[in-house]
Motif scaffolding. Structure first.
Motif, PDB file in Angstrom:
ATOM      1  N   ASP A  23       0.851  -1.193   0.000  1.00 17.05           N
ATOM      2  CA  ASP A  23       0.000   0.000   0.000  1.00 17.05           C
ATOM      3  C   ASP A  23       0.885   1.239   0.000  1.00 17.05           C
ATOM      4  OD1 ASP A  23       0.783   0.658   2.683  1.00 17.05           O
ATOM      5  OD2 ASP A  23      -0.748  -0.673   3.446  1.00 17.05           O
ATOM      6  N   THR A  24       0.316   2.334  -0.441  1.00 16.44           N
ATOM      7  CA  THR A  24       1.037   3.601  -0.460  1.00 16.44           C
ATOM      8  C   THR A  24       0.025   4.732  -0.420  1.00 16.44           C
ATOM      9  OG1 THR A  24       2.838   4.827  -1.529  1.00 16.44           O
ATOM     10  CG2 THR A  24       1.160   3.890  -2.981  1.00 16.44           C
ATOM     11  N   LYS A  25       0.525   5.919  -0.147  1.00 15.81           N
ATOM     12  CA  LYS A  25      -0.338   7.101  -0.084  1.00 15.81           C
ATOM     13  C   LYS A  25       0.319   8.202  -0.901  1.00 15.81           C
ATOM     14  CE  LYS A  25      -2.886   8.712   3.542  1.00 15.81           C
ATOM     15  NZ  LYS A  25      -3.121   9.230   4.904  1.00 15.81           N
ATOM     16  N   ILE A  26      -0.457   8.825  -1.780  1.00 13.36           N
ATOM     17  CA  ILE A  26       0.015   9.947  -2.585  1.00 13.36           C
ATOM     18  C   ILE A  26      -1.016  11.056  -2.473  1.00 13.36           C
ATOM     19  CG2 ILE A  26       0.615  10.762  -4.895  1.00 13.36           C
ATOM     20  CD1 ILE A  26       1.252   7.884  -5.637  1.00 13.36           C
ATOM     21  N   GLU A  28      -2.498  12.400  -0.036  1.00 13.94           N
ATOM     22  CA  GLU A  28      -3.587  12.046   0.891  1.00 13.94           C
ATOM     23  C   GLU A  28      -4.579  11.031   0.326  1.00 13.94           C
ATOM     24  OE1 GLU A  28      -3.413  12.983   4.113  1.00 13.94           O
ATOM     25  OE2 GLU A  28      -1.544  13.922   3.471  1.00 13.94           O
ATOM     26  N   VAL A  29      -4.212  10.337  -0.757  1.00 17.51           N
ATOM     27  CA  VAL A  29      -5.051   9.286  -1.337  1.00 17.51           C
ATOM     28  C   VAL A  29      -4.350   7.952  -1.103  1.00 17.51           C
ATOM     29  CG1 VAL A  29      -6.095   8.362  -3.442  1.00 17.51           C
ATOM     30  CG2 VAL A  29      -5.971  10.839  -3.096  1.00 17.51           C
ATOM     31  N   ASN A  30      -5.089   6.985  -0.546  1.00 16.15           N
ATOM     32  CA  ASN A  30      -4.539   5.653  -0.291  1.00 16.15           C
ATOM     33  C   ASN A  30      -4.722   4.760  -1.509  1.00 16.15           C
ATOM     34  OD1 ASN A  30      -3.743   6.043   2.460  1.00 16.15           O
ATOM     35  ND2 ASN A  30      -5.904   5.946   3.005  1.00 16.15           N
ATOM     36  N   TYR A  31      -3.658   4.031  -1.843  1.00 16.50           N
ATOM     37  CA  TYR A  31      -3.688   3.050  -2.925  1.00 16.50           C
ATOM     38  C   TYR A  31      -3.236   1.719  -2.369  1.00 16.50           C
ATOM     39  CZ  TYR A  31      -3.781   7.043  -6.140  1.00 16.50           C
ATOM     40  OH  TYR A  31      -4.114   8.196  -6.811  1.00 16.50           O
ATOM     41  N   ILE A  32      -3.802   0.624  -2.892  1.00 13.43           N
ATOM     42  CA  ILE A  32      -3.331  -0.704  -2.530  1.00 13.43           C
ATOM     43  C   ILE A  32      -3.058  -1.493  -3.806  1.00 13.43           C
ATOM     44  CG2 ILE A  32      -4.372  -0.830  -0.240  1.00 13.43           C
ATOM     45  CD1 ILE A  32      -6.685  -2.430  -1.403  1.00 13.43           C
ATOM     46  N   LEU A  33      -2.038  -2.329  -3.737  1.00 13.80           N
ATOM     47  CA  LEU A  33      -1.697  -3.234  -4.823  1.00 13.80           C
ATOM     48  C   LEU A  33      -2.209  -4.601  -4.406  1.00 13.80           C
ATOM     49  CD1 LEU A  33      -0.099  -3.529  -7.514  1.00 13.80           C
ATOM     50  CD2 LEU A  33       1.842  -4.255  -6.103  1.00 13.80           C
ATOM     51  N   ALA A  76       2.396   3.325 -10.020  1.00  9.59           N
ATOM     52  CA  ALA A  76       3.099   2.050 -10.235  1.00  9.59           C
ATOM     53  C   ALA A  76       4.572   2.089  -9.846  1.00  9.59           C
ATOM     54  CB  ALA A  76       2.923   1.594 -11.677  1.00  9.59           C
ATOM     55  N   PRO A  77       5.327   3.139 -10.187  1.00 12.34           N
ATOM     56  CA  PRO A  77       6.748   3.146  -9.800  1.00 12.34           C
ATOM     57  C   PRO A  77       6.971   3.077  -8.289  1.00 12.34           C
ATOM     58  CG  PRO A  77       6.350   4.786 -11.495  1.00 12.34           C
ATOM     59  CD  PRO A  77       5.011   4.274 -11.052  1.00 12.34           C
ATOM     60  N   LEU A  78       6.061   3.621  -7.522  1.00 11.35           N
ATOM     61  CA  LEU A  78       6.196   3.550  -6.061  1.00 11.35           C
ATOM     62  C   LEU A  78       6.071   2.113  -5.576  1.00 11.35           C
ATOM     63  CD1 LEU A  78       4.136   6.697  -5.057  1.00 11.35           C
ATOM     64  CD2 LEU A  78       6.616   6.466  -5.199  1.00 11.35           C
ATOM     65  N   PHE A  79       5.119   1.377  -6.144  1.00 10.53           N
ATOM     66  CA  PHE A  79       4.979  -0.037  -5.778  1.00 10.53           C
ATOM     67  C   PHE A  79       6.180  -0.835  -6.270  1.00 10.53           C
ATOM     68  CE2 PHE A  79       0.251   0.819  -5.616  1.00 10.53           C
ATOM     69  CZ  PHE A  79       0.141   0.624  -4.254  1.00 10.53           C
ATOM     70  N   GLU A  80       6.630  -0.559  -7.503  1.00 11.45           N
ATOM     71  CA  GLU A  80       7.773  -1.280  -8.054  1.00 11.45           C
ATOM     72  C   GLU A  80       9.014  -1.060  -7.195  1.00 11.45           C
ATOM     73  OE1 GLU A  80       7.798   0.214 -12.054  1.00 11.45           O
ATOM     74  OE2 GLU A  80       6.266  -1.188 -12.710  1.00 11.45           O
ATOM     75  N   GLU A  81       9.221   0.155  -6.726  1.00 11.76           N
ATOM     76  CA  GLU A  81      10.353   0.476  -5.875  1.00 11.76           C
ATOM     77  C   GLU A  81      10.223  -0.210  -4.509  1.00 11.76           C
ATOM     78  OE1 GLU A  81      11.750   4.383  -3.507  1.00 11.76           O
ATOM     79  OE2 GLU A  81      11.516   4.650  -5.667  1.00 11.76           O
ATOM     80  N   SER A  82       9.022  -0.246  -3.988  1.00 13.80           N
ATOM     81  CA  SER A  82       8.777  -0.784  -2.653  1.00 13.80           C
ATOM     82  C   SER A  82       8.928  -2.298  -2.591  1.00 13.80           C
ATOM     83  CB  SER A  82       7.375  -0.383  -2.205  1.00 13.80           C
ATOM     84  OG  SER A  82       7.053  -1.015  -0.994  1.00 13.80           O
ATOM     85  N   ILE A  83       8.416  -3.005  -3.599  1.00 13.37           N
ATOM     86  CA  ILE A  83       8.413  -4.472  -3.489  1.00 13.37           C
ATOM     87  C   ILE A  83       9.454  -5.149  -4.361  1.00 13.37           C
ATOM     88  CG2 ILE A  83       6.031  -4.625  -2.737  1.00 13.37           C
ATOM     89  CD1 ILE A  83       5.180  -5.310  -5.510  1.00 13.37           C
TER      90      ILE A  83
END
Length: 89
Positions: A23-26, A28-33, A76-83
């Motif tokens: 999950d990430t927040k950009i 103030e919006v929450n996103y989940i993969l 997507a790049p935030l998730f790619e970087e995180s996982i």
């Protein structure tokens, strides 16, 4: 298999089970993969980015699939970087 949180979504077609991978927040919006794969640690799985569109009046979280290409390119790049070694497109 790692322990992923399983969530159940109620849709017009009934209930669907997904596993939250990250999950990430950009802004103030929450996103989940998420994935619906039985084994989220499998070599190749299909994933989906969901956006929290809940309002203060909602008793439970409300998510919708992110389909806007510009929004996907931003998140997507935030998730790619995180996982790590993953390709989200």
């Amino acid at each position: 298999m790692s322990e992923y949180e399983k969530i159940i979504f109620e849709t017009d077609e009934g209930e669907e089970e997904f596993y939250i991978i990250d999950d990430t927040k950009i802004n103030e919006v929450n996103y989940i993969l998420v994935t619906d794969a039985a084994d989220p640690d499998a070599e190749e799985i299909e994933v989906m980015i969901l956006k929290d569109v809940s309002t203060e009046d909602d008793e439970e979280s409300v998510y919708e699939a992110v389909t806007d290409e510009n929004e996907i390119k931003a998140v997507a790049p935030l998730f790619e970087e995180s996982i790590g070694d993953v390709d989200i497109s």
